[in-house]
Each structure stands twice: as C-alpha cells, then as structure tokens.
Design an enzyme around this catalytic site. Structure first.
Site, PDB file in Angstrom:
ATOM      1  N   LYS A 159      41.904  31.495  53.273  1.00 37.21           N
ATOM      2  CA  LYS A 159      43.309  31.752  53.677  1.00 37.21           C
ATOM      3  C   LYS A 159      43.671  33.108  53.430  1.00 37.21           C
ATOM      4  O   LYS A 159      42.901  33.816  53.042  1.00 37.21           O
ATOM      5  CB  LYS A 159      44.064  30.749  52.666  1.00 37.21           C
ATOM      6  CG  LYS A 159      43.727  31.146  51.253  1.00 37.21           C
ATOM      7  CD  LYS A 159      44.722  30.328  50.063  1.00 37.21           C
ATOM      8  CE  LYS A 159      44.156  30.803  48.725  1.00 37.21           C
ATOM      9  NZ  LYS A 159      44.652  32.138  48.289  1.00 37.21           N
ATOM     10  N   ASP A 183      40.472  33.373  48.833  1.00 33.90           N
ATOM     11  CA  ASP A 183      41.144  34.412  49.348  1.00 33.90           C
ATOM     12  C   ASP A 183      40.267  35.325  50.497  1.00 33.90           C
ATOM     13  O   ASP A 183      39.352  35.831  50.024  1.00 33.90           O
ATOM     14  CB  ASP A 183      41.704  35.193  48.402  1.00 33.90           C
ATOM     15  CG  ASP A 183      42.990  35.908  48.677  1.00 33.90           C
ATOM     16  OD1 ASP A 183      43.953  35.079  49.260  1.00 33.90           O
ATOM     17  OD2 ASP A 183      43.367  36.888  48.211  1.00 33.90           O
ATOM     18  N   ASP A 202      40.408  30.188  44.431  1.00 32.82           N
ATOM     19  CA  ASP A 202      40.257  31.648  44.380  1.00 32.82           C
ATOM     20  C   ASP A 202      39.343  32.146  43.113  1.00 32.82           C
ATOM     21  O   ASP A 202      39.793  33.013  42.697  1.00 32.82           O
ATOM     22  CB  ASP A 202      41.638  32.551  44.389  1.00 32.82           C
ATOM     23  CG  ASP A 202      42.247  32.276  45.730  1.00 32.82           C
ATOM     24  OD1 ASP A 202      41.739  31.221  46.572  1.00 32.82           O
ATOM     25  OD2 ASP A 202      43.501  32.877  45.989  1.00 32.82           O
ATOM     26  N   CYS A 254      48.404  32.270  43.448  1.00 31.09           N
ATOM     27  CA  CYS A 254      47.854  31.237  44.244  1.00 31.09           C
ATOM     28  C   CYS A 254      47.703  29.701  43.501  1.00 31.09           C
ATOM     29  O   CYS A 254      47.971  28.884  44.339  1.00 31.09           O
ATOM     30  CB  CYS A 254      46.470  31.702  44.786  1.00 31.09           C
ATOM     31  SG  CYS A 254      46.623  33.148  45.942  1.00 31.09           S
ATOM     32  N   HIS A 263      44.635  44.282  55.862  1.00 34.62           N
ATOM     33  CA  HIS A 263      45.649  43.184  55.611  1.00 34.62           C
ATOM     34  C   HIS A 263      46.984  43.747  55.104  1.00 34.62           C
ATOM     35  O   HIS A 263      47.160  44.676  54.381  1.00 34.62           O
ATOM     36  CB  HIS A 263      44.943  42.139  54.731  1.00 34.62           C
ATOM     37  CG  HIS A 263      45.884  40.904  54.700  1.00 34.62           C
ATOM     38  ND1 HIS A 263      46.589  40.493  53.848  1.00 34.62           N
ATOM     39  CD2 HIS A 263      45.736  39.967  55.788  1.00 34.62           C
ATOM     40  CE1 HIS A 263      47.314  39.119  54.389  1.00 34.62           C
ATOM     41  NE2 HIS A 263      46.669  38.796  55.256  1.00 34.62           N
ATOM     42  N   HIS A 304      41.701  43.896  48.552  1.00 38.56           N
ATOM     43  CA  HIS A 304      40.739  42.741  47.696  1.00 38.56           C
ATOM     44  C   HIS A 304      40.393  41.796  48.592  1.00 38.56           C
ATOM     45  O   HIS A 304      40.768  41.532  49.742  1.00 38.56           O
ATOM     46  CB  HIS A 304      41.667  42.133  46.501  1.00 38.56           C
ATOM     47  CG  HIS A 304      42.772  41.322  47.187  1.00 38.56           C
ATOM     48  ND1 HIS A 304      43.966  42.014  47.676  1.00 38.56           N
ATOM     49  CD2 HIS A 304      42.965  40.003  47.175  1.00 38.56           C
ATOM     50  CE1 HIS A 304      44.880  41.100  47.949  1.00 38.56           C
ATOM     51  NE2 HIS A 304      44.293  39.859  47.713  1.00 38.56           N
TER      52      HIS A 304
HETATM   53  C1  VGL Z   1      46.192  36.290  44.795  1.00 43.00           C
HETATM   54  C2  VGL Z   1      47.431  37.870  44.798  1.00 43.00           C
HETATM   55  C3  VGL Z   1      46.932  38.384  46.069  1.00 43.00           C
HETATM   56  C4  VGL Z   1      45.875  34.862  44.061  1.00 43.00           C
HETATM   57  C5  VGL Z   1      45.612  36.167  45.942  1.00 43.00           C
HETATM   58  O1  VGL Z   1      44.758  34.368  44.099  1.00 43.00           O
HETATM   59  O2  VGL Z   1      46.552  34.532  43.104  1.00 43.00           O
HETATM   60  N1  VGL Z   1      46.760  36.982  44.130  1.00 43.00           N
HETATM   61  N2  VGL Z   1      46.017  37.519  46.682  1.00 43.00           N
HETATM   62 ZN    ZN Z   2      45.105  38.111  48.326  1.00 43.28          ZN
END
Ligand code: VGL
Ligand code: ZN
Length: 234
Positions: A135, A75, A37, A180, A81, A110
């Site tokens: 994902k 992400d 991510d 993540c 969502h 996001h």
């Molecule tokens: C993430 C919060 C929401 C991450 C992704 O990449 O750590 N954190 N979505």
């Molecule tokens: Zn996310």
C-alpha cells in the site's frame, strides 16, 4: 421463603471478592490476523523508526500459530512519494500539508519500494501467511489503511479477499498503533468486520497526542482493545 433466602445467598456470593478472567479467545477459520507494516523502516535503525517497534516481533510470532488466516501488509512507497516532506519544498518531516484528498502528515522518506528499508523485519516468523498487501504505491496518495487509500475511494481489495474466504473477524497488530494499525482496524469495521487491536502487539508514533486520539476514535467505531494474553495458545 426458601427461594428468597437462596437468592439472598446468591447476592451475597456475587458480592464476594472473586473475579473471573474473561475466557481466552480461540481464533477460528472465520478469523484473520493482520500484521501491519512490521518492516525495517519502522523499527529502530529504519527511516521512520517507531519507539520499541521491534518489540512487537516476538509477540506476533507467539500468537501467529493460533491463526489459520494471516495477512501481512507492507508500506510500499514510490521514490518522491507525496507523503514525503522532501517532495514538498520548504516542508519538514512531521509537519502537515493539504493534498487533493485532504490533510496529510509529511514523513521522512521511508519504505521505498524494493529497498532493504522496506523489507519485512527478518525476525517475523509467519510461514503460514497467505497474502501480502502492499500500500502507498500510488505516487500522489498515501494509504495508512490496508483496506482503502487516503483518497477514501481507491480500495486495496482486502475486504473482498477476506469476505470471499468467509472471514468475519480481524485481529490487527503491528506498526504504528496510531496510524496504519488504527486506520486498518477502523476500516475493517466500516467494511463490516469485527475488529480487535492487540495492544501489546503494536507500538505507536504518538505525534501530538495521536495515540490517545486514535484509541478514542477506534472505540467510537467499535474496535475492541485486547492484549496478546487474551488469545488462547494454538
Ligand atoms: C505509517 C506513517 C507513514 C504506519 C506508514 O505504518 O503507521 N505511518 N507511513
Ligand atoms: Zn508510509
């Protein structure tokens, strides 16, 4: 008598104040770098900025040439969502709720599919990366892990991909350390891989002590914590 003396000598030298650095890790064809991510949404200026998130980019670029296998994750949420606070009337970002599969932190909107915010950071130099795992694209289910969605049932296929290619060890980098990255590293262990997190190639959100908790949980699952300097240059 001679043996006794020489072993005493060995003991004396073992007590000498010299230390030996651990040998650098040389990733081989059974190792994969996972870059989690590293997207515009998670760096300053993005919709869910991680403090210093952009600082992982040069670190990842420096170690990437040592890896034959590189997997990138993204992400990739639908608009509206279930992990977005805005989808739950009266909820604010960073509060929690309970969804069908259990507790869920609610985030600002996001990484919406196809937006510039969801694009990979332009500074990433990973020309040899072979797979991008997207994902969090199921509307009602979040997915911190690159292996398994938050319902803990739906798999992404990453474990099968890595196993089919003979990979035994993964090195996890990216954002965020305590979400993540941690979930990906722990699920790698669950799927039977050796797992390392390269700490200085990650940055954390650190929500209510989540970073310390994540390192503790990762250690309990056998995830090893290393630094980018522990990886031998290509
Ligand atoms: C993430 C919060 C929401 C991450 C992704 O990449 O750590 N954190 N979505
Ligand atoms: Zn996310």
């Amino acid at each position: 008598r001679f043996l006794l003396q020489s072993s005493a000598g060995l003991l004396a030298s073992a007590a000498a104040p010299w230390t030996f650095a651990a040998p650098p890790i040389k990733p081989d064809s059974k190792s994969a770098l996972i870059v989690v991510d590293v997207q515009n949404c998670f760096v300053p200026g993005g919709t869910l900025p991680v403090k210093g998130g952009d600082e992982v980019v040069p670190v990842i670029n420096r170690i990437a040439p040592a890896f034959v296998n590189i997997v990138v994750t993204q992400d990739w949420h639908t608009p509206g969502h279930a992990s977005f606070a805005s989808s739950h009337g009266g909820k604010k970002p960073f509060e929690t709720t309970v969804l069908k599969y259990g507790g869920q932190v609610l985030w600002p909107d996001h990484c919406v599919q196809g937006t510039e915010d969801a694009a990979l950071h332009k500074g990433l130099l990973l020309p040899t990366a072979q797979l991008i795992i997207r994902k969090g694209f199921n509307q009602g289910v979040d997915s911190y892990s690159a292996f398994e969605e938050a319902d803990r049932k739906t798999v992404t296929g990453l474990a099968g991909y890595l196993k089919a290619r003979g990979i035994q060890t993964v090195y996890v980098t990216g954002l965020a350390t305590d979400f993540c990255v941690a979930w990906t590293a722990m699920d790698a262990r669950k799927a039977g891989f050796n797992a390392y997190v390269i700490e200085d190639a990650t940055r954390a959100i650190d929500l209510n002590g989540s970073l310390a908790a994540a390192w503790k949980q990762m250690a309990a699952k056998g995830v090893k914590r290393i630094q980018s300097a522990d990886i031998a240059a290509a």
